[in-house]
Design an enzyme around this catalytic site. Structure first.
Site, PDB file in Angstrom:
ATOM      1  N   ARG A 219      -4.016   2.937   1.308  1.00  0.00           N
ATOM      2  CA  ARG A 219      -3.781   2.718   2.843  1.00  0.00           C
ATOM      3  C   ARG A 219      -5.096   2.772   3.517  1.00  0.00           C
ATOM      4  O   ARG A 219      -5.160   2.499   4.697  1.00  0.00           O
ATOM      5  CB  ARG A 219      -2.682   3.286   3.379  1.00  0.00           C
TER       6      ARG A 219
ATOM      7  N   ARG B  60       2.327   1.992  13.852  1.00  0.00           N
ATOM      8  CA  ARG B  60       2.099   1.790  12.473  1.00  0.00           C
ATOM      9  C   ARG B  60       1.305   0.424  12.210  1.00  0.00           C
ATOM     10  O   ARG B  60       0.525   0.366  11.456  1.00  0.00           O
ATOM     11  CB  ARG B  60       3.438   1.832  11.400  1.00  0.00           C
TER      12      ARG B  60
HETATM   13  P1  ADP Z   1       6.199   0.904   5.486  1.00  0.00           P
HETATM   14  O1  ADP Z   1       5.361   0.034   4.526  1.00  0.00           O
HETATM   15  O2  ADP Z   1       7.185   0.111   6.294  1.00  0.00           O
HETATM   16  O3  ADP Z   1       5.066   1.530   6.482  1.00  0.00           O
HETATM   17  P2  ADP Z   1       6.083   2.975   3.638  1.00  0.00           P
HETATM   18  O4  ADP Z   1       7.229   3.423   2.973  1.00  0.00           O
HETATM   19  O5  ADP Z   1       5.110   2.409   2.549  1.00  0.00           O
HETATM   20  O6  ADP Z   1       6.659   2.137   4.423  1.00  0.00           O
HETATM   21  O7  ADP Z   1       5.507   4.231   4.280  1.00  0.00           O
HETATM   22  C1  ADP Z   1       6.217   4.965   5.378  1.00  0.00           C
HETATM   23  C2  ADP Z   1       5.108   6.028   5.978  1.00  0.00           C
HETATM   24  O8  ADP Z   1       4.832   7.017   5.001  1.00  0.00           O
HETATM   25  C3  ADP Z   1       3.654   5.540   6.459  1.00  0.00           C
HETATM   26  O9  ADP Z   1       3.850   5.025   7.773  1.00  0.00           O
HETATM   27  C4  ADP Z   1       2.849   6.894   6.133  1.00  0.00           C
HETATM   28  O10 ADP Z   1       3.237   7.798   7.508  1.00  0.00           O
HETATM   29  C5  ADP Z   1       3.582   7.427   5.148  1.00  0.00           C
HETATM   30  N1  ADP Z   1       2.628   6.944   3.851  1.00  0.00           N
HETATM   31  C6  ADP Z   1       3.262   6.142   2.702  1.00  0.00           C
HETATM   32  N2  ADP Z   1       2.460   5.969   2.080  1.00  0.00           N
HETATM   33  C7  ADP Z   1       1.095   6.550   2.437  1.00  0.00           C
HETATM   34  C8  ADP Z   1      -0.267   6.539   1.983  1.00  0.00           C
HETATM   35  N3  ADP Z   1      -0.755   5.882   0.955  1.00  0.00           N
HETATM   36  N4  ADP Z   1      -1.135   7.178   2.835  1.00  0.00           N
HETATM   37  C9  ADP Z   1      -0.803   7.848   3.956  1.00  0.00           C
HETATM   38  N5  ADP Z   1       0.333   7.908   4.323  1.00  0.00           N
HETATM   39  C10 ADP Z   1       1.326   7.035   3.607  1.00  0.00           C
END
Ligand code: ADP
Length: 179
Positions: free
Chosen positions: A84, A136
């Protein structure tokens, strides 16, 4: 084979991942799912992550890179919600390179913000309220969008229209991968 599915929150990464892991026999590595498991188990990591996630911010690179590094195995991987940030992308390239592997394909699921917001409000997960969603989307634009250029530069990026029927979207993704 190693595939990344990239897209804004609510773009359908999780849904499409479920179909792709079956078709290509990949391990599903979703950092969001891993973090939600930590929260459910009330671990120290989970407690700290929950605050960050509920605010719509990113968990630290160090934590998510560590979680991924621990889970790489013999099987090919589908990375969902990771990387990300550019730092995460560079760390992933390094981790794979050490194993004589690489990312083969990056699918960028394209969905406009209006559609994203209405999908997420329907889904109603703990972090799916309007203020958090807006956060987000901003975090995505600032921290994650640069990955599109990064993977385009590596010749690995496939932009895929993420709107319409679930089956139609998967067909587009499969076409891009198999081409
Ligand atoms: P979405 O794609 O709907 O945002 P995710 O399940 O991928 O849902 O992520 C939910 C939350 O988890 C993010 O908003 C973040 O806070 C955290 N998160 C997930 N993956 C990462 C990552 N690779 N780096 C940092 N934070 C993450």
């Amino acid at each position: 084979m190693n595939i990344i599915i990239l897209g804004a929150p609510g773009s359908g990464k999780g849904t499409q991942s479920a179909l792709l892991i079956d078709r290509y026999d990949l391990q599903h590595l979703s950092t969001g799912d891993m973090l939600r498991r930590e929260i459910a188990q009330q671990t120290e990591l989970g407690k700290a992550a929950k605050k960050v996630m509920d605010a719509g911010q990113l968990v630290s690179d160090e934590i998510v890179i560590g979680m991924i590094a621990n889970r790489l195995g013999e099987q090919g991987n589908l990375f969902d919600g990771f990387p990300r940030t550019l730092a995460q992308a560079e760390a992933l390239d390094k981790l794979l390179n050490e194993r004589d592997e690489a990312i083969d394909h990056v699918i960028s699921l394209e969905v406009n913000d209006e559609e994203i917001i209405s999908r997420m409000l329907e889904r109603g997960r703990a972090d799916d309220n309007e203020a958090t969603i807006r956060n987000r989307l901003n975090v995505f634009a600032e921290q994650t969008q640069p990955l599109i250029a990064y993977y385009e530069g590596q010749g690995k990026l496939h932009g895929v229209d993420g709107t319409g029927d679930i089956e139609a979207i998967s067909a587009r993704i499969i076409n891009a991968i198999d081409a």
